[in-house]
Design a protein around this motif. Structure first.
Motif, mmCIF file in Angstrom:
data_model
loop_
_atom_site.group_PDB
_atom_site.id
_atom_site.type_symbol
_atom_site.label_atom_id
_atom_site.label_comp_id
_atom_site.label_asym_id
_atom_site.label_seq_id
_atom_site.Cartn_x
_atom_site.Cartn_y
_atom_site.Cartn_z
ATOM 1 N N ARG A 26 0.832 -1.211 0.000
ATOM 2 C CA ARG A 26 0.000 0.000 0.000
ATOM 3 C C ARG A 26 0.861 1.254 0.000
ATOM 4 O O ARG A 26 0.562 2.233 -0.693
ATOM 5 N N PHE A 65 -3.262 6.403 0.466
ATOM 6 C CA PHE A 65 -2.643 5.083 0.401
ATOM 7 C C PHE A 65 -1.288 5.064 1.102
ATOM 8 O O PHE A 65 -0.961 4.106 1.816
ATOM 9 N N GLY A 69 -0.557 2.757 4.376
ATOM 10 C CA GLY A 69 0.530 1.785 4.349
ATOM 11 C C GLY A 69 1.563 2.063 5.424
ATOM 12 O O GLY A 69 2.031 1.149 6.106
#
Length: 98
Positions: A26, A65, A69
């Protein structure tokens, strides 16, 4: 003895950091989208100004994202610290810890 907030926090950290490879993927997806968004914004600055709008939208998605992550990566490392320093206390308050 651990209270409810501590156990909820541990559960949250353990669930966020349970899949480090997915979190890394991610993060790299967010990093790649960030590079594409910066390219669109730069192309909009030099050539067609309307390219900046999709670049800004893509930038928001990229930051989401990358943050998601990175949060998973951090939670994985932090869960290792928690499990290494977690002391199990006996039921008897006068006994020594294990």
């Amino acid at each position: 003895m651990a209270n409810t907030h501590t156990t909820k926090f541990k559960r949250l950290v353990y669930s966020l950091g349970s899949e480090p490879k997915l979190s890394l993927r991610r993060f790299f997806i967010g990093l790649g989208l960030f590079a594409i968004a910066m390219g669109l914004i730069a192309a909009g600055y030099f050539y067609v100004p309307l390219l900046q709008v999709p670049g800004l939208i893509l930038l928001a998605v990229a930051l989401f994202f990358a943050f998601w992550g990175y949060l998973g990566i951090f939670a994985n490392r932090f869960s290792q610290v928690i499990s290494a320093t977690d002391v199990t206390w006996p039921d008897d308050d006068n006994a020594a810890p294990k």
